[in-house]
Each structure stands twice: as C-alpha cells, then as structure tokens.
Design a protein around this motif. Structure first.
Motif, PDB file in Angstrom:
ATOM      1  N   GLN A  78       0.735  -1.144  -0.002  1.00  0.00           N
ATOM      2  CA  GLN A  78      -0.122  -0.088   0.091  1.00  0.00           C
ATOM      3  C   GLN A  78       0.756   1.299  -0.022  1.00  0.00           C
ATOM      4  O   GLN A  78       0.464   2.301  -0.190  1.00  0.00           O
ATOM      5  CB  GLN A  78      -0.947   0.175   1.379  1.00  0.00           C
ATOM      6  N   LEU A  79       2.062   1.119   0.315  1.00  0.00           N
ATOM      7  CA  LEU A  79       3.193   2.271   0.290  1.00  0.00           C
ATOM      8  C   LEU A  79       3.484   2.857  -0.923  1.00  0.00           C
ATOM      9  O   LEU A  79       4.200   3.773  -1.296  1.00  0.00           O
ATOM     10  CB  LEU A  79       4.210   1.931   1.223  1.00  0.00           C
ATOM     11  N   ASP A  80       3.345   2.131  -2.153  1.00  0.00           N
ATOM     12  CA  ASP A  80       3.557   2.188  -3.242  1.00  0.00           C
ATOM     13  C   ASP A  80       5.086   2.585  -3.659  1.00  0.00           C
ATOM     14  O   ASP A  80       5.623   3.242  -4.561  1.00  0.00           O
ATOM     15  CB  ASP A  80       2.792   3.844  -3.615  1.00  0.00           C
ATOM     16  N   ALA A  81       5.899   1.561  -2.983  1.00  0.00           N
ATOM     17  CA  ALA A  81       7.191   1.495  -3.449  1.00  0.00           C
ATOM     18  C   ALA A  81       7.248   0.731  -4.624  1.00  0.00           C
ATOM     19  O   ALA A  81       6.329   0.093  -5.168  1.00  0.00           O
ATOM     20  CB  ALA A  81       8.339   0.714  -2.373  1.00  0.00           C
ATOM     21  N   ASP A  82       8.570   0.943  -5.290  1.00  0.00           N
ATOM     22  CA  ASP A  82       8.542   0.188  -6.690  1.00  0.00           C
ATOM     23  C   ASP A  82       9.169  -0.942  -6.767  1.00  0.00           C
ATOM     24  O   ASP A  82       9.281  -1.760  -7.557  1.00  0.00           O
ATOM     25  CB  ASP A  82       9.462   1.333  -7.733  1.00  0.00           C
ATOM     26  N   ILE A  83      10.161  -1.177  -5.821  1.00  0.00           N
ATOM     27  CA  ILE A  83      10.888  -2.182  -5.430  1.00  0.00           C
ATOM     28  C   ILE A  83      10.841  -2.455  -3.691  1.00  0.00           C
ATOM     29  O   ILE A  83      11.118  -1.600  -3.173  1.00  0.00           O
ATOM     30  CB  ILE A  83      12.502  -2.153  -5.790  1.00  0.00           C
ATOM     31  N   THR A  84      10.671  -3.721  -3.362  1.00  0.00           N
ATOM     32  CA  THR A  84      11.079  -3.989  -2.197  1.00  0.00           C
ATOM     33  C   THR A  84      11.718  -5.393  -2.003  1.00  0.00           C
ATOM     34  O   THR A  84      12.236  -5.916  -2.984  1.00  0.00           O
ATOM     35  CB  THR A  84       9.667  -4.121  -1.151  1.00  0.00           C
ATOM     36  N   ASN A  85      12.007  -6.076  -0.862  1.00  0.00           N
ATOM     37  CA  ASN A  85      13.131  -7.082  -0.902  1.00  0.00           C
ATOM     38  C   ASN A  85      12.836  -7.972   0.625  1.00  0.00           C
ATOM     39  O   ASN A  85      12.008  -7.631   1.372  1.00  0.00           O
ATOM     40  CB  ASN A  85      14.506  -6.802  -0.989  1.00  0.00           C
ATOM     41  N   LEU A  86      13.645  -9.180   0.412  1.00  0.00           N
ATOM     42  CA  LEU A  86      13.309 -10.176   1.537  1.00  0.00           C
ATOM     43  C   LEU A  86      14.575 -10.848   1.416  1.00  0.00           C
ATOM     44  O   LEU A  86      15.379 -10.764   0.481  1.00  0.00           O
ATOM     45  CB  LEU A  86      12.166 -11.083   1.360  1.00  0.00           C
ATOM     46  N   HIS A  87      14.946 -11.726   2.427  1.00  0.00           N
ATOM     47  CA  HIS A  87      16.019 -12.495   2.405  1.00  0.00           C
ATOM     48  C   HIS A  87      15.722 -13.757   1.881  1.00  0.00           C
ATOM     49  O   HIS A  87      14.631 -14.617   2.320  1.00  0.00           O
ATOM     50  CB  HIS A  87      16.327 -13.114   3.881  1.00  0.00           C
ATOM     51  N   ALA A 114      15.555 -10.498  -3.838  1.00  0.00           N
ATOM     52  CA  ALA A 114      15.920 -11.323  -2.916  1.00  0.00           C
ATOM     53  C   ALA A 114      17.268 -11.081  -2.496  1.00  0.00           C
ATOM     54  O   ALA A 114      18.241 -10.839  -3.440  1.00  0.00           O
ATOM     55  CB  ALA A 114      15.911 -12.887  -2.978  1.00  0.00           C
ATOM     56  N   VAL A 115      17.690 -10.933  -1.077  1.00  0.00           N
ATOM     57  CA  VAL A 115      19.082 -10.728  -0.755  1.00  0.00           C
ATOM     58  C   VAL A 115      19.686 -12.227  -0.683  1.00  0.00           C
ATOM     59  O   VAL A 115      18.990 -13.056  -0.083  1.00  0.00           O
ATOM     60  CB  VAL A 115      19.352 -10.374   0.721  1.00  0.00           C
ATOM     61  N   VAL A 140      25.480 -18.393  -3.328  1.00  0.00           N
ATOM     62  CA  VAL A 140      24.626 -17.034  -3.770  1.00  0.00           C
ATOM     63  C   VAL A 140      23.877 -17.518  -4.925  1.00  0.00           C
ATOM     64  O   VAL A 140      22.699 -16.817  -5.201  1.00  0.00           O
ATOM     65  CB  VAL A 140      25.742 -15.778  -4.260  1.00  0.00           C
ATOM     66  N   LEU A 141      24.622 -18.159  -5.919  1.00  0.00           N
ATOM     67  CA  LEU A 141      23.918 -18.541  -7.221  1.00  0.00           C
ATOM     68  C   LEU A 141      22.705 -19.431  -6.935  1.00  0.00           C
ATOM     69  O   LEU A 141      21.417 -19.177  -7.568  1.00  0.00           O
ATOM     70  CB  LEU A 141      24.809 -19.315  -8.068  1.00  0.00           C
ATOM     71  N   HIS A 142      23.041 -20.345  -6.091  1.00  0.00           N
ATOM     72  CA  HIS A 142      21.656 -21.264  -5.798  1.00  0.00           C
ATOM     73  C   HIS A 142      20.433 -20.385  -5.235  1.00  0.00           C
ATOM     74  O   HIS A 142      19.204 -20.787  -5.656  1.00  0.00           O
ATOM     75  CB  HIS A 142      22.172 -22.553  -4.897  1.00  0.00           C
ATOM     76  N   TYR A 143      20.844 -19.454  -4.215  1.00  0.00           N
ATOM     77  CA  TYR A 143      19.634 -18.715  -3.744  1.00  0.00           C
ATOM     78  C   TYR A 143      19.245 -17.919  -4.791  1.00  0.00           C
ATOM     79  O   TYR A 143      17.880 -17.724  -4.747  1.00  0.00           O
ATOM     80  CB  TYR A 143      20.156 -17.856  -2.664  1.00  0.00           C
ATOM     81  N   ALA A 144      19.767 -17.321  -5.747  1.00  0.00           N
ATOM     82  CA  ALA A 144      19.268 -16.565  -6.772  1.00  0.00           C
ATOM     83  C   ALA A 144      18.414 -17.399  -7.516  1.00  0.00           C
ATOM     84  O   ALA A 144      17.388 -17.129  -8.074  1.00  0.00           O
ATOM     85  CB  ALA A 144      20.398 -15.967  -7.952  1.00  0.00           C
ATOM     86  N   LEU A 152      10.526 -14.445  -8.435  1.00  0.00           N
ATOM     87  CA  LEU A 152      10.695 -13.208  -7.702  1.00  0.00           C
ATOM     88  C   LEU A 152      11.438 -12.516  -9.270  1.00  0.00           C
ATOM     89  O   LEU A 152      11.654 -12.945 -10.341  1.00  0.00           O
ATOM     90  CB  LEU A 152      11.526 -13.099  -6.850  1.00  0.00           C
ATOM     91  N   ASP A 153      11.630 -11.039  -8.812  1.00  0.00           N
ATOM     92  CA  ASP A 153      12.094 -10.537  -9.761  1.00  0.00           C
ATOM     93  C   ASP A 153      13.521 -10.145 -10.164  1.00  0.00           C
ATOM     94  O   ASP A 153      14.032  -9.452 -11.256  1.00  0.00           O
ATOM     95  CB  ASP A 153      11.209  -8.762  -9.912  1.00  0.00           C
ATOM     96  N   GLY A 154      14.190 -10.468  -9.041  1.00  0.00           N
ATOM     97  CA  GLY A 154      15.684 -10.478  -9.178  1.00  0.00           C
ATOM     98  C   GLY A 154      16.222 -10.658  -7.730  1.00  0.00           C
ATOM     99  O   GLY A 154      15.744 -10.904  -6.940  1.00  0.00           O
ATOM    100  N   VAL A 155      17.551 -10.410  -7.781  1.00  0.00           N
ATOM    101  CA  VAL A 155      18.339 -10.275  -6.544  1.00  0.00           C
ATOM    102  C   VAL A 155      19.249  -9.019  -6.228  1.00  0.00           C
ATOM    103  O   VAL A 155      19.488  -8.253  -7.283  1.00  0.00           O
ATOM    104  CB  VAL A 155      19.212 -11.491  -6.400  1.00  0.00           C
ATOM    105  N   VAL A 156      19.693  -8.896  -4.978  1.00  0.00           N
ATOM    106  CA  VAL A 156      20.711  -7.987  -4.631  1.00  0.00           C
ATOM    107  C   VAL A 156      22.002  -8.868  -4.497  1.00  0.00           C
ATOM    108  O   VAL A 156      21.945  -9.826  -4.066  1.00  0.00           O
ATOM    109  CB  VAL A 156      20.543  -7.449  -3.191  1.00  0.00           C
ATOM    110  N   CYS A 157      22.937  -8.281  -5.535  1.00  0.00           N
ATOM    111  CA  CYS A 157      24.115  -8.879  -5.522  1.00  0.00           C
ATOM    112  C   CYS A 157      25.274  -8.157  -5.854  1.00  0.00           C
ATOM    113  O   CYS A 157      25.361  -6.824  -6.062  1.00  0.00           O
ATOM    114  CB  CYS A 157      23.919 -10.115  -6.578  1.00  0.00           C
ATOM    115  N   SER A 158      26.475  -8.728  -5.770  1.00  0.00           N
ATOM    116  CA  SER A 158      27.532  -7.824  -6.147  1.00  0.00           C
ATOM    117  C   SER A 158      27.740  -7.736  -7.833  1.00  0.00           C
ATOM    118  O   SER A 158      27.239  -8.866  -8.460  1.00  0.00           O
ATOM    119  CB  SER A 158      29.073  -8.549  -5.781  1.00  0.00           C
ATOM    120  N   PRO A 159      28.101  -6.661  -8.538  1.00  0.00           N
ATOM    121  CA  PRO A 159      28.127  -6.633  -9.886  1.00  0.00           C
ATOM    122  C   PRO A 159      29.173  -7.904 -10.561  1.00  0.00           C
ATOM    123  O   PRO A 159      28.895  -8.215 -11.544  1.00  0.00           O
ATOM    124  CB  PRO A 159      28.950  -5.378 -10.172  1.00  0.00           C
TER     125      PRO A 159
END
Ligand code: C5P
Length: 232
Positions: A78-87, A114-115, A140-144, A152-159
């Motif tokens: 309801q807060l209208d964020a564009d992206i949010t995340n979880l572990h 996802a983180v 990291v790759l397996h969690y992704a 999900l739409d993607g992950v937070v990761c290192s470049p």
C-alpha cells in the motif's frame, strides 16, 4: 525499468533526507529507503518521498514465517514502493507468500528482489557459524535460482556476480548491485568494490550508491557522474 542509479538515503531522519533531496532541483533520482530511515520515521517517509516524485526501493529485508511475511508485504504494497525485498534464506515458500501478499487488488505490485548472502558474511562465517559447507559463490547462485524459481523479479548481489546470475536465471532477472565506488574515491567499509562503468560492463541492472553521492562535496555532480559512467 532498468539501468539506473539508486541513491541509498542512509540518513537518520526526514529533515536530513529532504535537505539532501532538495539539492536535486528538477531531478528525481531513484532512492533507496533502508531500515534506519524507515524505523526512524515510519511509513509516512515512503509516502512523502513518493509524493515528491521519486521512485523508491524499500530495503527492509523481510525474513520470517511465510504467513507473517505475506501479511507484512500486504501492508507494504500500500506504500507504493517500486521495489522491495526479503532474504532468500527464508525459503521458496516464504518468497511465494511474499509475492502473494504484495499483489494489490488492481493486479499491480512492487518488484520483489531477494538478498542472497549479505556481503558482510564471508565464507568462513558461512561455514563455521551457519554450517553451510558449499563455496560462497555457489550458495549465492543457488539462492538466486531459488528466487527465480519462486518467480521473484531479481536479487541484490555484487556486480561481479551479475553475469552468471543473468546466465542462469535469465537476462530479465534483475541484478541490483551495491558496493560501488568511483575509481578515484574512498572504499569505506566495502570490501569488494566496482566502479559504475565496470558494473555496466558486468551487466548490473541497477547500481545502489550511498556514500560516494551522499557524502560528496557536491552530491548532484557525483550523482550525474554515476549516471553518466553507468548508463553511457
Ligand atoms: O554507502 P554505500 O555506497 O556503501 O551504500 C551501499 C548501500 O547498499 C547501503 O545502504 C548498504 O546497506 C546497502 N547494501 C550493501 N551490501 C549489500 C546489501 C545492501 O552495501 N550486500
């Protein structure tokens, strides 16, 4: 969406945040609101920044039982964020529940990423404290891949991981990457750093940049430099 610089607004309160955003006359950078600012100011800070016309990545990294995360995500949607995340460590069941909770009555929802493993967790801690024996990169790759399988739409990761994640999870699977520093800048507490230009070459979709912009003598110039190096 895609290929943009997200400024990490790691400020302790609304006044400081608005003072910073006011510097960007006529420009509306994509901003990240993390735990510090959200817990200090509550949900209203998201509404207020949104009302100023910014896109928002709400970085609260949820991790709880599926039902609790689903209900929390329903509130956040309801807060209208564009992206949010979880572990991602919360399991596929938690990730699927989160997506259900995020879906608004009109069928829209914020993007959910996802983180995988926090960059503050090194392989030694992962082996000795978390009792995960596999190499960090493999985890990291397996969690992704778990996140992609849960839709999900993607992950937070290192470049540095963006390429292999796109290869395994699809080119449309977003890689949102912190740990960015200018070639001539301070690294601070970040261990593995990448320049905006290198992040572009490695295939990052969004770079998250905090101190190189927020602590710069001229934050607007630093932001514009980041955008130029990352997108041109
Ligand atoms: O100031 P700096 O550019 O290091 O800020 C990076 C931002 O990205 C911070 O808000 C930090 O919490 C966040 N972050 C990170 N590494 C991760 C996940 C999030 O640096 N793995």
């Amino acid at each position: 969406m895609g290929k943009d610089v997200i400024i990490a607004c790691d400020f302790s309160g609304a006044a400081e945040t608005f003072g910073f955003l006011d510097l960007f006359t006529g420009k509306k950078p994509f901003v990240k609101i993390g735990m510090e600012l959200f817990y200090a100011e509550g949900p209203q800070i998201v509404r207020d920044i949104k009302a100023r016309g910014h896109r928002i990545f709400l970085d609260l990294k949820l991790h709880d039982i599926p039902n609790t995360v689903k209900k929390a995500m329903r509130v956040l949607s309801q807060l209208d964020a564009d992206i949010t995340n979880l572990h991602a460590a919360g399991t596929a069941a938690m990730m699927r529940a989160a997506l259900e909770g995020l879906m608004r009555p009109d069928g829209t929802r914020p993007l959910l990423i996802a983180v995988t493993q926090l960059t503050s967790t090194d392989e030694t801690a992962m082996h000795n404290e978390l009792l995960i024996d596999r190499p960090l990169n493999e985890v990291v790759l397996h969690y992704a891949q778990n996140a992609a399988a849960a839709r999900l739409d993607g992950v937070v990761c290192s470049p540095l991981e963006a390429g292999i994640i796109h290869e395994r999870c699809g080119s449309g699977f977003l890689t949102v990457t912190p740990g960015i520093r200018f070639a001539d800048g301070d690294t601070g507490d970040q261990k593995r750093v990448t320049t905006p230009e290198k992040a572009r070459e490695l295939g990052s979709d969004y770079i998250v940049v905090g101190r190189p912009i927020t602590q710069a003598a001229d934050p607007v110039s630093a932001y514009l430099r980041c955008v130029k190096e990352f997108t041109e």
